[in-house]
Design a protein around this motif. Sequence first.
Motif, PDB file in Angstrom:
ATOM      1  N   LYS A  35      12.138  -5.481 -51.603  1.00 24.58           N
ATOM      2  CA  LYS A  35      11.409  -5.986 -50.435  1.00 24.58           C
ATOM      3  C   LYS A  35      10.555  -4.865 -49.836  1.00 24.58           C
ATOM      4  CE  LYS A  35      15.215  -9.073 -49.162  1.00 24.58           C
ATOM      5  NZ  LYS A  35      14.805 -10.210 -49.869  1.00 24.58           N
ATOM      6  N   PRO A  36       9.243  -4.993 -49.898  1.00 23.17           N
ATOM      7  CA  PRO A  36       8.399  -3.970 -49.285  1.00 23.17           C
ATOM      8  C   PRO A  36       8.472  -3.992 -47.759  1.00 23.17           C
ATOM      9  CG  PRO A  36       7.063  -5.761 -50.148  1.00 23.17           C
ATOM     10  CD  PRO A  36       8.479  -6.038 -50.557  1.00 23.17           C
ATOM     11  N   ALA A  37       8.908  -5.138 -47.198  1.00 22.64           N
ATOM     12  CA  ALA A  37       9.040  -5.279 -45.749  1.00 22.64           C
ATOM     13  C   ALA A  37      10.026  -6.406 -45.452  1.00 22.64           C
ATOM     14  CB  ALA A  37       7.698  -5.572 -45.102  1.00 22.64           C
ATOM     15  N   PHE A  38      10.723  -6.281 -44.326  1.00 22.86           N
ATOM     16  CA  PHE A  38      11.622  -7.340 -43.877  1.00 22.86           C
ATOM     17  C   PHE A  38      11.795  -7.196 -42.369  1.00 22.86           C
ATOM     18  CE2 PHE A  38      14.158  -3.786 -45.376  1.00 22.86           C
ATOM     19  CZ  PHE A  38      15.032  -3.545 -44.332  1.00 22.86           C
ATOM     20  N   SER A  39      12.340  -8.234 -41.737  1.00 22.16           N
ATOM     21  CA  SER A  39      12.529  -8.228 -40.290  1.00 22.16           C
ATOM     22  C   SER A  39      14.006  -8.322 -39.949  1.00 22.16           C
ATOM     23  CB  SER A  39      11.779  -9.401 -39.649  1.00 22.16           C
ATOM     24  OG  SER A  39      10.388  -9.236 -39.815  1.00 22.16           O
ATOM     25  N   LEU A  40      14.410  -7.527 -38.959  1.00 21.88           N
ATOM     26  CA  LEU A  40      15.791  -7.522 -38.487  1.00 21.88           C
ATOM     27  C   LEU A  40      15.884  -8.241 -37.142  1.00 21.88           C
ATOM     28  CD1 LEU A  40      16.761  -3.829 -39.299  1.00 21.88           C
ATOM     29  CD2 LEU A  40      17.417  -5.889 -40.554  1.00 21.88           C
ATOM     30  N   CYS A  41      16.901  -9.071 -37.010  1.00 24.50           N
ATOM     31  CA  CYS A  41      17.117  -9.855 -35.796  1.00 24.50           C
ATOM     32  C   CYS A  41      17.420  -8.962 -34.600  1.00 24.50           C
ATOM     33  CB  CYS A  41      18.287 -10.811 -36.039  1.00 24.50           C
ATOM     34  SG  CYS A  41      18.747 -11.799 -34.605  1.00 24.50           S
ATOM     35  N   ARG A  42      16.805  -9.270 -33.458  1.00 24.71           N
ATOM     36  CA  ARG A  42      17.137  -8.613 -32.187  1.00 24.71           C
ATOM     37  C   ARG A  42      17.759  -9.592 -31.209  1.00 24.71           C
ATOM     38  NH1 ARG A  42      13.230  -5.692 -28.695  1.00 24.71           N
ATOM     39  NH2 ARG A  42      11.719  -7.291 -29.157  1.00 24.71           N
ATOM     40  N   CYS A  43      17.559 -10.891 -31.419  1.00 29.84           N
ATOM     41  CA  CYS A  43      18.001 -11.874 -30.429  1.00 29.84           C
ATOM     42  C   CYS A  43      19.472 -12.259 -30.571  1.00 29.84           C
ATOM     43  CB  CYS A  43      17.136 -13.128 -30.492  1.00 29.84           C
ATOM     44  SG  CYS A  43      17.466 -14.214 -31.898  1.00 29.84           S
ATOM     45  N   GLY A  44      20.044 -12.047 -31.757  1.00 29.83           N
ATOM     46  CA  GLY A  44      21.437 -12.404 -31.987  1.00 29.83           C
ATOM     47  C   GLY A  44      21.665 -13.843 -32.405  1.00 29.83           C
ATOM     48  N   CYS A  52      16.085 -11.545 -39.639  1.00 25.58           N
ATOM     49  CA  CYS A  52      15.505 -12.535 -38.730  1.00 25.58           C
ATOM     50  C   CYS A  52      15.224 -13.828 -39.490  1.00 25.58           C
ATOM     51  CB  CYS A  52      14.196 -11.978 -38.153  1.00 25.58           C
ATOM     52  SG  CYS A  52      13.327 -13.160 -37.096  1.00 25.58           S
ATOM     53  N   ASP A  53      15.557 -14.959 -38.876  1.00 28.38           N
ATOM     54  CA  ASP A  53      15.197 -16.252 -39.456  1.00 28.38           C
ATOM     55  C   ASP A  53      14.283 -17.052 -38.527  1.00 28.38           C
ATOM     56  OD1 ASP A  53      16.850 -17.223 -37.442  1.00 28.38           O
ATOM     57  OD2 ASP A  53      18.285 -18.183 -38.781  1.00 28.38           O
ATOM     58  N   GLY A  54      13.754 -16.408 -37.496  1.00 24.94           N
ATOM     59  CA  GLY A  54      12.842 -17.071 -36.568  1.00 24.94           C
ATOM     60  C   GLY A  54      13.525 -17.749 -35.394  1.00 24.94           C
ATOM     61  N   SER A  55      14.844 -17.635 -35.300  1.00 21.19           N
ATOM     62  CA  SER A  55      15.587 -18.302 -34.221  1.00 21.19           C
ATOM     63  C   SER A  55      15.184 -17.837 -32.836  1.00 21.19           C
ATOM     64  CB  SER A  55      17.091 -18.087 -34.398  1.00 21.19           C
ATOM     65  OG  SER A  55      17.553 -18.728 -35.555  1.00 21.19           O
ATOM     66  N   HIS A  56      14.611 -16.635 -32.720  1.00 24.95           N
ATOM     67  CA  HIS A  56      14.214 -16.121 -31.406  1.00 24.95           C
ATOM     68  C   HIS A  56      13.211 -17.045 -30.728  1.00 24.95           C
ATOM     69  CE1 HIS A  56      11.402 -14.391 -34.363  1.00 24.95           C
ATOM     70  NE2 HIS A  56      10.498 -14.525 -33.416  1.00 24.95           N
ATOM     71  N   ARG A  57      12.455 -17.765 -31.522  1.00 26.60           N
ATOM     72  CA  ARG A  57      11.426 -18.670 -30.950  1.00 26.60           C
ATOM     73  C   ARG A  57      12.053 -19.793 -30.140  1.00 26.60           C
ATOM     74  NH1 ARG A  57       9.446 -18.580 -36.506  1.00 26.60           N
ATOM     75  NH2 ARG A  57       8.131 -16.736 -36.677  1.00 26.60           N
ATOM     76  N   THR A  58      13.166 -20.362 -30.635  1.00 22.83           N
ATOM     77  CA  THR A  58      13.801 -21.477 -29.931  1.00 22.83           C
ATOM     78  C   THR A  58      14.909 -21.024 -28.993  1.00 22.83           C
ATOM     79  OG1 THR A  58      15.296 -21.837 -31.811  1.00 22.83           O
ATOM     80  CG2 THR A  58      13.261 -23.131 -31.759  1.00 22.83           C
ATOM     81  N   ALA A  59      15.362 -19.785 -29.127  1.00 24.38           N
ATOM     82  CA  ALA A  59      16.445 -19.269 -28.288  1.00 24.38           C
ATOM     83  C   ALA A  59      15.945 -18.762 -26.940  1.00 24.38           C
ATOM     84  CB  ALA A  59      17.179 -18.144 -29.008  1.00 24.38           C
ATOM     85  N   GLY A  60      14.637 -18.627 -26.810  1.00 25.60           N
ATOM     86  CA  GLY A  60      14.083 -18.126 -25.552  1.00 25.60           C
ATOM     87  C   GLY A  60      14.187 -16.622 -25.404  1.00 25.60           C
ATOM     88  N   PHE A  61      14.383 -15.910 -26.514  1.00 22.01           N
ATOM     89  CA  PHE A  61      14.494 -14.451 -26.470  1.00 22.01           C
ATOM     90  C   PHE A  61      13.203 -13.832 -25.968  1.00 22.01           C
ATOM     91  CE2 PHE A  61      13.946 -10.292 -28.570  1.00 22.01           C
ATOM     92  CZ  PHE A  61      15.042  -9.630 -28.037  1.00 22.01           C
ATOM     93  N   GLN A  62      13.322 -12.931 -24.998  1.00 20.46           N
ATOM     94  CA  GLN A  62      12.153 -12.233 -24.481  1.00 20.46           C
ATOM     95  C   GLN A  62      12.485 -10.764 -24.274  1.00 20.46           C
ATOM     96  OE1 GLN A  62      10.526 -14.128 -21.033  1.00 20.46           O
ATOM     97  NE2 GLN A  62       9.734 -15.815 -22.233  1.00 20.46           N
ATOM     98  N   ASP A  63      11.703  -9.915 -24.900  1.00 15.28           N
ATOM     99  CA  ASP A  63      11.830  -8.478 -24.713  1.00 15.28           C
ATOM    100  C   ASP A  63      10.594  -7.829 -25.301  1.00 15.28           C
ATOM    101  OD1 ASP A  63      12.732  -5.930 -24.115  1.00 15.28           O
ATOM    102  OD2 ASP A  63      13.843  -5.747 -25.978  1.00 15.28           O
ATOM    103  N   GLU A  64       9.823  -7.226 -24.473  1.00 12.21           N
ATOM    104  CA  GLU A  64       8.623  -6.543 -24.923  1.00 12.21           C
ATOM    105  C   GLU A  64       8.827  -5.046 -24.767  1.00 12.21           C
ATOM    106  OE1 GLU A  64       4.806  -8.098 -24.065  1.00 12.21           O
ATOM    107  OE2 GLU A  64       5.583 -10.106 -23.712  1.00 12.21           O
TER     108      GLU A  64
END
Length: 71
Positions: A35-44, A52-64
Amino acid sequence: MSDTRITVRPNGPLRVEGAVKLVDAEGNEWDVTDKPAFSLCRCGHSANKPFCDGSHRTAGFQDEAKAPQQS
């Protein structure tokens, strides 16, 4: 400087680009060599932790998280 880059995505995951070893708390390694790139979950909320499976979008996760300004 390393060829590895980790980008904190606004309201999303950590994007990892480049060669890294990803290990769990017991030292077991995930095979990410192809894998040249991958994403790690921050929202839990991912069903595929630590990835990451994209769950942050529906979980309301916010952190900038932003790096401090350097003078």
